[in-house]
Design an enzyme around this catalytic site. Structure first.
Site, PDB file in Angstrom:
ATOM      1  N   GLU A  38     -12.764   2.212   2.609  1.00 25.80           N
ATOM      2  CA  GLU A  38     -12.088   2.342   3.892  1.00 25.80           C
ATOM      3  C   GLU A  38     -12.542   3.646   4.536  1.00 25.80           C
ATOM      4  O   GLU A  38     -12.490   4.698   3.910  1.00 25.80           O
ATOM      5  CB  GLU A  38     -10.573   2.358   3.662  1.00 25.80           C
ATOM      6  CG  GLU A  38      -9.775   2.057   4.897  1.00 25.80           C
ATOM      7  CD  GLU A  38      -8.288   1.913   4.586  1.00 25.80           C
ATOM      8  OE1 GLU A  38      -7.677   0.995   5.123  1.00 25.80           O
ATOM      9  OE2 GLU A  38      -7.746   2.720   3.822  1.00 25.80           O
ATOM     10  N   GLU A  63       0.825  -1.210   0.000  1.00 27.39           N
ATOM     11  CA  GLU A  63       0.000   0.000   0.000  1.00 27.39           C
ATOM     12  C   GLU A  63       0.860   1.261   0.000  1.00 27.39           C
ATOM     13  O   GLU A  63       1.717   1.456   0.850  1.00 27.39           O
ATOM     14  CB  GLU A  63      -0.946   0.016   1.203  1.00 27.39           C
ATOM     15  CG  GLU A  63      -1.872   1.230   1.173  1.00 27.39           C
ATOM     16  CD  GLU A  63      -3.019   1.157   2.171  1.00 27.39           C
ATOM     17  OE1 GLU A  63      -2.997   0.288   3.056  1.00 27.39           O
ATOM     18  OE2 GLU A  63      -3.943   1.987   2.032  1.00 27.39           O
TER      19      GLU A  63
END
Ligand code: MN
Length: 297
Positions: free
Chosen positions: A248, A154
């Site tokens: 998210e 990420e």
């Protein structure tokens, strides 16, 4: 116009939308509510893998016909960029356990800040730290490949790592790892801080994009902040991305002690997880539906 055969993409939600605790009750609640909100997939944070009940997770996922992925951020005691070999070893050991959990859950994806600690570093990354991480990720990738698991690194903002802050930086790091089952994980929240725009990095990363987080600029309701989602989803359509797309969002209404503190979740941006999640599911699917039509233009 519609072509159902192309809908291999899985739309998911991060479990922290629903719960910050992953005991039996928390896990059950998160899986039930993710399904109920309309998602295909739940992303489960493995911040404490040793206490995670993989068997329960596997059976709940099966019962609710939900796919799963797992994610985590390393900390100072598991940092793969550490100059202390015992810390790197602890990180590899923990990530190896995560791979076993992912496999046991019937999942094939592990993502997040798995290449360094997830924290504000006070110094730039060092060449030695970078090499240490690349070597460790390479060994983990070999183990992951044996289990049919894909790793995605990420890209996060400067306050959460000093190693990979942009899509291009991730590509350079991937070249040093050189494993087919390691890809780039982009997150619109972090891109909004570090990238020139929401379109170019998607094109730059191209077929090495393996995972996507959809987050608003303040991590609250999609469409209520400054992230240019139109450009991001156009980018996904342009490169033909068909991997996981995961919502998210964090609010002080749901707290996971370590993760919430690390991410600086001090404000209450929403109260009602169910409403937030149902809205996000529709928002993402509508964006994808819109950009899918572009191929006819
Ligand atoms: Mn993210």
């Amino acid at each position: 116009m519609s072509n159902p055969g192309r809908h291999t993409m899985q739309i998911g939600a991060h479990a922290l939308v629903f719960t910050g605790t992953f005991d039996a009750a928390g896990l059950t609640l998160a899986i039930e509510k993710t399904k109920k909100a309309g998602f295909d997939l739940i992303e489960i944070p493995l911040m404490d893998p040793s206490s995670f009940d993989r068997g329960l997770a596997a059976s709940l996922l099966k019962e609710h016909d939900l796919a799963a992925t797992a994610s985590l951020g390393l900390n100072e005691s598991t940092d793969l960029t550490s100059p202390d070999p015992s810390v790197v070893e602890a990180g590899e050991r923990m990530l190896t356990e995560c791979l076993e959990i992912v496999h046991a859950m019937g999942s094939s994806h592990l993502c997040g800040v798995i290449y360094s600690a997830m924290k504000k570093y006070m110094e730039p990354a060092t060449a030695a730290g970078r090499a240490s991480s690349a070597a460790a990720i390479g060994r983990l990738a070999t183990r992951a490949a044996d289990l049919g698991i894909h790793l995605s690194l990420e890209v996060v903002n400067r306050y959460e790592t000093n190693l990979i802050n942009t899509g291009r930086a991730a590509l350079e790091f991937l070249d040093e790892i050189d494993h087919d089952n390691v890809s780039v994980h982009l997150d619109t929240y972090h891109m909004n801080i570090e990238e020139s725009d929401q379109f170019s990095p998607v094109l730059d990363v191209g077929d090495r994009l393996g995972y996507v987080h959809i987050g608003e600029s303040h991590r609250g309701y999609l469409g209520s902040g400054t992230v240019d989602f139109g450009s991001f989803f156009r980018g996904l359509a342009r490169i033909g991305y068909d991997g996981p797309v995961v919502f998210e969002s964090f609010s002080s209404a749901v707290v996971a002690q370590d993760l919430s503190r690390m991410l600086g979740i001090w404000r209450n941006l929403w109260q009602d997880s169910d409403d937030l999640a149902a809205h996000a599911n529709l928002f993402i699917r509508e964006q994808l539906r819109s950009v899918q039509s572009i191929e006819l233009h």
